[in-house]
Structure formats: C-alpha cells, structure tokens
Design a protein around this motif. Structure first.
Motif, short mmCIF file in Angstrom:
data_model
loop_
_atom_site.label_atom_id
_atom_site.label_comp_id
_atom_site.label_asym_id
_atom_site.label_seq_id
_atom_site.Cartn_x
_atom_site.Cartn_y
_atom_site.Cartn_z
N ARG A 26 79.01 43.01 125.80
CA ARG A 26 79.95 43.98 126.42
C ARG A 26 80.18 43.65 127.89
NH1 ARG A 26 76.84 47.68 123.69
NH2 ARG A 26 75.80 48.32 125.63
N ILE A 27 79.12 43.27 128.59
CA ILE A 27 79.24 42.95 130.02
C ILE A 27 80.13 41.73 130.22
CG2 ILE A 27 77.95 42.15 132.04
CD1 ILE A 27 75.54 43.83 130.88
N CYS A 28 80.02 40.76 129.32
CA CYS A 28 80.73 39.48 129.48
C CYS A 28 82.12 39.45 128.85
CB CYS A 28 79.89 38.36 128.87
SG CYS A 28 78.32 38.09 129.71
N LYS A 29 82.37 40.31 127.88
CA LYS A 29 83.62 40.25 127.10
C LYS A 29 84.86 40.31 127.98
CE LYS A 29 85.98 42.18 123.15
NZ LYS A 29 85.91 43.13 122.06
N GLY A 30 85.71 39.31 127.80
CA GLY A 30 86.99 39.27 128.50
C GLY A 30 86.89 38.95 129.98
N LYS A 31 85.71 38.56 130.44
CA LYS A 31 85.52 38.28 131.86
C LYS A 31 85.32 36.79 132.09
CE LYS A 31 84.27 42.81 133.11
NZ LYS A 31 83.10 43.51 132.66
N ARG A 32 85.61 36.39 133.28
CA ARG A 32 85.30 35.03 133.70
C ARG A 32 83.82 35.01 134.07
NH1 ARG A 32 88.02 31.86 138.80
NH2 ARG A 32 86.69 30.03 138.62
N LEU A 33 83.09 34.02 133.57
CA LEU A 33 81.66 33.93 133.84
C LEU A 33 81.40 32.83 134.86
CD1 LEU A 33 80.28 34.27 130.21
CD2 LEU A 33 80.66 36.07 131.90
N ARG A 34 80.67 33.20 135.89
CA ARG A 34 80.30 32.24 136.92
C ARG A 34 78.79 32.00 136.79
NH1 ARG A 34 83.18 30.58 141.25
NH2 ARG A 34 84.63 32.29 140.90
N VAL A 35 78.42 30.73 136.56
CA VAL A 35 77.02 30.38 136.36
C VAL A 35 76.53 29.61 137.59
CG1 VAL A 35 75.40 29.06 134.93
CG2 VAL A 35 77.34 30.23 133.87
N ALA A 36 75.39 30.06 138.11
CA ALA A 36 74.72 29.35 139.19
C ALA A 36 73.44 28.79 138.60
CB ALA A 36 74.42 30.28 140.37
N ALA A 37 73.49 27.52 138.18
CA ALA A 37 72.34 26.89 137.53
C ALA A 37 71.18 26.75 138.52
CB ALA A 37 72.73 25.53 136.99
N ARG A 38 69.99 27.07 138.06
CA ARG A 38 68.79 26.94 138.88
C ARG A 38 67.92 25.80 138.39
NH1 ARG A 38 66.92 31.53 142.17
NH2 ARG A 38 68.58 33.05 142.23
N SER A 39 67.98 25.52 137.08
CA SER A 39 67.20 24.42 136.53
C SER A 39 67.80 23.97 135.21
CB SER A 39 65.73 24.83 136.33
OG SER A 39 65.63 25.81 135.33
N GLY A 54 85.36 40.55 136.74
CA GLY A 54 86.58 41.19 136.27
C GLY A 54 87.73 40.81 137.19
N LYS A 55 88.85 41.45 137.03
CA LYS A 55 90.03 41.14 137.84
C LYS A 55 89.88 41.63 139.27
CE LYS A 55 93.10 40.99 133.91
NZ LYS A 55 94.25 41.50 133.24
N GLU A 56 89.07 42.66 139.47
CA GLU A 56 88.87 43.19 140.82
C GLU A 56 87.49 42.75 141.32
OE1 GLU A 56 89.21 47.41 140.52
OE2 GLU A 56 91.06 47.28 139.38
N THR A 57 87.32 42.64 142.62
CA THR A 57 86.03 42.25 143.16
C THR A 57 84.94 43.25 142.80
OG1 THR A 57 86.92 43.10 145.25
CG2 THR A 57 86.54 40.73 145.10
N SER A 58 85.30 44.52 142.63
CA SER A 58 84.30 45.51 142.25
C SER A 58 83.86 45.32 140.80
CB SER A 58 84.84 46.93 142.45
OG SER A 58 85.97 47.12 141.63
N GLY A 59 84.55 44.46 140.07
CA GLY A 59 84.24 44.21 138.67
C GLY A 59 83.19 43.14 138.46
N ARG A 60 82.53 42.69 139.51
CA ARG A 60 81.49 41.66 139.38
C ARG A 60 80.17 42.29 138.95
NH1 ARG A 60 82.25 37.88 144.70
NH2 ARG A 60 84.25 37.03 144.06
N GLN A 61 79.52 41.64 137.99
CA GLN A 61 78.25 42.17 137.52
C GLN A 61 77.32 41.01 137.15
OE1 GLN A 61 78.66 44.94 134.26
NE2 GLN A 61 76.86 46.06 134.93
N ASP A 62 76.13 40.99 137.75
CA ASP A 62 75.11 40.01 137.39
C ASP A 62 74.52 40.44 136.05
OD1 ASP A 62 72.12 39.23 137.27
OD2 ASP A 62 72.95 37.87 138.77
#
Length: 111
Positions: A26-39, A54-62
């Motif tokens: 649900r958190i990821c559906k329809g959203k652009r995913l940004r991955v910061a690889a650590r290892s 999400g489309k708005e900056t407030s729509g970012r969720q780790d």
C-alpha cells in the motif's frame, strides 16, 4: 529485490507477516521508489533505504520507518540500526500497535 535496511519484518506464515507485506504494498503502490543502497551481498542482495515518493513532497514516506511505526517490523537488533528506528519501535510498543498487541511477539530471526 531490495531488503529494507535496519528493520526485520515478520516472515510469511508468521503472525503479522501478511499484514506487513500488504502494508508495504500500500505504501509503495503507484509511487516512484527511491532506493539508497547501503550494501550488496555476494548474491547481489541489496540492502538499503526505500522512500516511496508521491506527486507532492509531503507524499514521501520511508518504507522501513513506516512499517516500524505501524508495529509491523522490528528494528534489526542483529545489525547496525539507527536511533530513529529504535525510537519508532519503542513508541509502537508503548502504543501496542500491530504485532505489539501480542503478549510476546517472536522476532523473525528467532522464528
């Protein structure tokens, strides 16, 4: 596949395992995913932070932080973690949300 850094979610078949998988979806559906690889492991297993945007900056969720906040994951006690993840887990425990409703939840590394 990317494994979320700093957390461990319940395994399939474990109490709250399906709920954790569904919440991540649900958190990821329809959203652009940004991955910061650590290892990256020898089999190409990537561990990192994933942010659903999400489309708005407030729509970012780790995603990892969200799962802990919902009581659907533990901060990983076997590897380096962060103070923020530990704090989020303590808050979820106090509020008895998700898997913290159980008297004695079994972490996935002991399942």
């Amino acid at each position: 596949m990317v494994y979320l850094w700093g957390i461990q979610a319940p395994r399939p078949g474990q109490p709250f395992g399906a709920a954790a998988t569904e919440a991540a979806g649900r958190i990821c559906k329809g959203k652009r995913l940004r991955v910061a690889a650590r290892s990256a492991g020898p089999e190409g297993r990537i561990t990192g932070s994933v942010v659903a945007e999400g489309k708005e900056t407030s729509g970012r969720q780790d995603v990892g932080r969200a799962l802990i906040r919902l009581g659907l994951a533990w901060q990983d006690q076997r590897r380096p973690s962060s103070a923020q993840l530990r704090s989020l887990e303590q808050e979820a425990r106090r509020e008895e949300v998700g898997l913290w409703q159980q008297a004695s939840p079994t972490p996935p590394w002991s399942w």
